[in-house]
Design a protein around this motif. Sequence first.
Motif, PDB file in Angstrom:
ATOM      1  N   LYS A  12       0.836  -1.202   0.000  1.00 49.27           N
ATOM      2  CA  LYS A  12       0.000   0.000   0.000  1.00 49.27           C
ATOM      3  C   LYS A  12       0.875   1.257   0.000  1.00 49.27           C
ATOM      4  O   LYS A  12       0.556   2.244  -0.648  1.00 49.27           O
ATOM      5  N   ARG A  15       2.055   2.420  -3.605  1.00 49.79           N
ATOM      6  CA  ARG A  15       1.095   2.816  -4.652  1.00 49.79           C
ATOM      7  C   ARG A  15       1.600   4.054  -5.379  1.00 49.79           C
ATOM      8  O   ARG A  15       2.258   4.913  -4.780  1.00 49.79           O
ATOM      9  N   GLU A  17       0.301   6.820  -6.241  1.00 51.53           N
ATOM     10  CA  GLU A  17      -0.029   8.142  -5.710  1.00 51.53           C
ATOM     11  C   GLU A  17       0.843   8.513  -4.515  1.00 51.53           C
ATOM     12  O   GLU A  17       0.933   9.674  -4.159  1.00 51.53           O
ATOM     13  N   THR A  18       1.494   7.529  -3.909  1.00 51.23           N
ATOM     14  CA  THR A  18       2.351   7.837  -2.769  1.00 51.23           C
ATOM     15  C   THR A  18       3.822   7.922  -3.157  1.00 51.23           C
ATOM     16  O   THR A  18       4.627   8.383  -2.364  1.00 51.23           O
TER      17      THR A  18
END
Length: 90
Positions: A12, A15, A17-18
């Motif tokens: 997670k 990802r 977007e991070t």
Amino acid sequence: MSTKPNFAAGLKALRPETLPAPPVPVQAASQTVQPPSRAGKVAISAYFDPEVRKQLAIMAARQDKSQAALLAEALNMLFEHYGESPIARA
């Protein structure tokens, strides 16, 4: 007792977007250095049999001129034949 890292939490965190944005590639002004003698000029090319190139090279050597000078001379003769100004320079 130590706990194992949480694999799902690690994914997670990765990802898109991070993740930080990839660096923007910097393009060089020019990959090759152009000799001053070519400034403001363009290449004109055509395909001929290899014997044509060989004969042009031999003529250039015999006349003590560059192949470009002989081609400019030939183009100017062609231009004059068709009523145009002889503007080719090597």
